[in-house]
Design a protein around this motif. Sequence first.
Motif, PDB file in Angstrom:
ATOM      1  N   GLU A 197      -1.598  10.821   9.780  1.00 30.81           N
ATOM      2  CA  GLU A 197      -0.304  10.624   9.118  1.00 30.81           C
ATOM      3  C   GLU A 197      -0.007  11.750   8.134  1.00 30.81           C
ATOM      4  O   GLU A 197       1.119  12.265   8.083  1.00 30.81           O
ATOM      5  CB  GLU A 197      -0.277   9.276   8.399  1.00 30.81           C
ATOM      6  CG  GLU A 197       1.045   9.009   7.704  1.00 30.81           C
ATOM      7  CD  GLU A 197       1.166   7.617   7.131  1.00 30.81           C
ATOM      8  OE1 GLU A 197       2.180   7.330   6.468  1.00 30.81           O
ATOM      9  OE2 GLU A 197       0.241   6.796   7.355  1.00 30.81           O
ATOM     10  N   GLU A 198      -1.005  12.139   7.345  1.00 30.58           N
ATOM     11  CA  GLU A 198      -0.772  13.183   6.337  1.00 30.58           C
ATOM     12  C   GLU A 198      -0.461  14.519   6.977  1.00 30.58           C
ATOM     13  O   GLU A 198       0.310  15.316   6.421  1.00 30.58           O
ATOM     14  CB  GLU A 198      -1.987  13.284   5.418  1.00 30.58           C
ATOM     15  CG  GLU A 198      -1.845  14.284   4.270  1.00 30.58           C
ATOM     16  CD  GLU A 198      -0.755  13.941   3.270  1.00 30.58           C
ATOM     17  OE1 GLU A 198      -0.505  14.770   2.378  1.00 30.58           O
ATOM     18  OE2 GLU A 198      -0.134  12.855   3.386  1.00 30.58           O
ATOM     19  N   LYS A 199      -1.016  14.795   8.147  1.00 29.01           N
ATOM     20  CA  LYS A 199      -0.757  16.069   8.829  1.00 29.01           C
ATOM     21  C   LYS A 199       0.717  16.207   9.218  1.00 29.01           C
ATOM     22  O   LYS A 199       1.253  17.316   9.294  1.00 29.01           O
ATOM     23  CB  LYS A 199      -1.645  16.204  10.063  1.00 29.01           C
ATOM     24  CG  LYS A 199      -1.670  17.607  10.656  1.00 29.01           C
ATOM     25  CD  LYS A 199      -2.723  17.726  11.730  1.00 29.01           C
ATOM     26  CE  LYS A 199      -2.770  19.153  12.299  1.00 29.01           C
ATOM     27  NZ  LYS A 199      -3.194  20.126  11.267  1.00 29.01           N
ATOM     28  N   ARG A 200       1.380  15.072   9.448  1.00 21.65           N
ATOM     29  CA  ARG A 200       2.809  15.122   9.753  1.00 21.65           C
ATOM     30  C   ARG A 200       3.608  15.554   8.524  1.00 21.65           C
ATOM     31  O   ARG A 200       4.700  16.100   8.650  1.00 21.65           O
ATOM     32  CB  ARG A 200       3.294  13.754  10.232  1.00 21.65           C
ATOM     33  CG  ARG A 200       2.599  13.250  11.503  1.00 21.65           C
ATOM     34  CD  ARG A 200       3.182  11.913  11.950  1.00 21.65           C
ATOM     35  NE  ARG A 200       2.398  11.367  13.053  1.00 21.65           N
ATOM     36  CZ  ARG A 200       1.870  10.158  13.068  1.00 21.65           C
ATOM     37  NH1 ARG A 200       2.037   9.350  12.015  1.00 21.65           N
ATOM     38  NH2 ARG A 200       1.187   9.721  14.112  1.00 21.65           N
ATOM     39  N   ARG A 201       3.080  15.281   7.347  1.00 25.73           N
ATOM     40  CA  ARG A 201       3.764  15.637   6.093  1.00 25.73           C
ATOM     41  C   ARG A 201       3.445  17.052   5.658  1.00 25.73           C
ATOM     42  O   ARG A 201       4.294  17.777   5.138  1.00 25.73           O
ATOM     43  CB  ARG A 201       3.353  14.638   5.001  1.00 25.73           C
ATOM     44  CG  ARG A 201       4.274  14.596   3.795  1.00 25.73           C
ATOM     45  CD  ARG A 201       3.794  13.537   2.806  1.00 25.73           C
ATOM     46  NE  ARG A 201       2.592  13.971   2.127  1.00 25.73           N
ATOM     47  CZ  ARG A 201       2.588  14.589   0.924  1.00 25.73           C
ATOM     48  NH1 ARG A 201       3.726  14.825   0.298  1.00 25.73           N
ATOM     49  NH2 ARG A 201       1.455  14.944   0.365  1.00 25.73           N
TER      50      ARG A 201
ATOM     51  N   SER B 212      -2.853  20.030   5.301  1.00 29.23           N
ATOM     52  CA  SER B 212      -3.606  19.036   4.542  1.00 29.23           C
ATOM     53  C   SER B 212      -4.935  18.751   5.221  1.00 29.23           C
ATOM     54  O   SER B 212      -5.078  18.853   6.438  1.00 29.23           O
ATOM     55  CB  SER B 212      -2.798  17.748   4.429  1.00 29.23           C
ATOM     56  OG  SER B 212      -2.650  17.144   5.709  1.00 29.23           O
ATOM     57  N   ILE B 213      -5.924  18.375   4.411  1.00 27.03           N
ATOM     58  CA  ILE B 213      -7.253  18.032   4.899  1.00 27.03           C
ATOM     59  C   ILE B 213      -7.658  16.703   4.264  1.00 27.03           C
ATOM     60  O   ILE B 213      -7.695  16.583   3.037  1.00 27.03           O
ATOM     61  CB  ILE B 213      -8.282  19.118   4.539  1.00 27.03           C
ATOM     62  CG1 ILE B 213      -7.869  20.483   5.112  1.00 27.03           C
ATOM     63  CG2 ILE B 213      -9.678  18.736   5.038  1.00 27.03           C
ATOM     64  CD1 ILE B 213      -8.668  21.652   4.566  1.00 27.03           C
TER      65      ILE B 213
ATOM     66  N   LYS C 177     -11.354  23.809   6.735  1.00 26.73           N
ATOM     67  CA  LYS C 177     -10.118  24.349   7.280  1.00 26.73           C
ATOM     68  C   LYS C 177      -9.247  23.195   7.773  1.00 26.73           C
ATOM     69  O   LYS C 177      -9.730  22.081   7.983  1.00 26.73           O
ATOM     70  CB  LYS C 177     -10.397  25.315   8.429  1.00 26.73           C
ATOM     71  CG  LYS C 177     -11.420  26.391   8.121  1.00 26.73           C
ATOM     72  CD  LYS C 177     -10.974  27.316   7.006  1.00 26.73           C
ATOM     73  CE  LYS C 177     -12.000  28.423   6.771  1.00 26.73           C
ATOM     74  NZ  LYS C 177     -11.689  29.246   5.571  1.00 26.73           N
ATOM     75  N   ALA C 178      -7.977  23.482   8.024  1.00 20.52           N
ATOM     76  CA  ALA C 178      -7.048  22.442   8.461  1.00 20.52           C
ATOM     77  C   ALA C 178      -7.529  21.679   9.697  1.00 20.52           C
ATOM     78  O   ALA C 178      -7.364  20.453   9.761  1.00 20.52           O
ATOM     79  CB  ALA C 178      -5.662  23.044   8.692  1.00 20.52           C
ATOM     80  N   PRO C 179      -8.146  22.346  10.705  1.00 22.35           N
ATOM     81  CA  PRO C 179      -8.622  21.579  11.877  1.00 22.35           C
ATOM     82  C   PRO C 179      -9.750  20.599  11.565  1.00 22.35           C
ATOM     83  O   PRO C 179     -10.080  19.762  12.417  1.00 22.35           O
ATOM     84  CB  PRO C 179      -9.111  22.683  12.830  1.00 22.35           C
ATOM     85  CG  PRO C 179      -8.359  23.909  12.426  1.00 22.35           C
ATOM     86  CD  PRO C 179      -8.229  23.795  10.941  1.00 22.35           C
ATOM     87  N   ASP C 180     -10.340  20.669  10.362  1.00 24.96           N
ATOM     88  CA  ASP C 180     -11.418  19.754   9.982  1.00 24.96           C
ATOM     89  C   ASP C 180     -10.914  18.403   9.511  1.00 24.96           C
ATOM     90  O   ASP C 180     -11.710  17.483   9.291  1.00 24.96           O
ATOM     91  CB  ASP C 180     -12.278  20.379   8.874  1.00 24.96           C
ATOM     92  CG  ASP C 180     -13.012  21.625   9.327  1.00 24.96           C
ATOM     93  OD1 ASP C 180     -13.468  21.642  10.481  1.00 24.96           O
ATOM     94  OD2 ASP C 180     -13.127  22.569   8.519  1.00 24.96           O
TER      95      ASP C 180
END
Length: 229
Positions: A159-163, A167-168, A212-215
């Motif tokens: 959910e946070e990645k959509r915002r 974000s990590i 990193k973001a992919p984590d």
Amino acid sequence: MSGSAVVFGASGGIGGGLREALEDEGAFDTVHAFSRSGTGTDLTDEASIADAAAIVAKGPAPSLVIVATGLLHENGNGPEKAMQELDPAWLARNFAVNTIGPALVAKHFLPLMSRTGRTVFAVLSARIGSIADNKLGGWYGYRASKAALNMMVRTLAIEEKRRNDRSIVVALHPGTVDTDLSRPFRGNAAPGTLFDPSRAAVQLLDVIDSLKAPDTGKHFAWDGAEVAP
């Protein structure tokens, strides 16, 4: 990182170590330290979490939030060795502190974090919450509540990645740390794997710095190795 950093559980061993390390590093404009004994912030009381969020909302915006809380034993209750020891009230208490509390912190604090740039929301989990790593059984409430926390992290991360696509949101396993939480159960710690809180805090911050973001959505141990779901 800039902005502010927030530590929940700042009166505990690891939380106190994190607060001290963050203040010593001086990378943040402000370090907010919340705890039940220090500020009356109780993760089983959503109103107190909302009060903490109102303080942090005054700025600067947090770019790092760490929930360094956890429950393993309390008032004579502890990890169950067998199913016959399962008690509904103790199970509920485990989930209230280890799962629901951190999720409520996310509810109130993720919206305060920037919609752009790198942000980190981290919760202390445990390798024992890994379903794939469970070879011994027992410790039902603690295992299950930490496994549920890891699922919360994964879902919050989506959910946070959509915002904010940078974000990590992660779970962190600190290892066995010399604190009140682990003291009755650390006899089996291998040589060199029992950490004092200050060292544990620095190790965790090193892991956070390397993310990193992919984590996002994953679970990492104190040495940076990913923990199996």
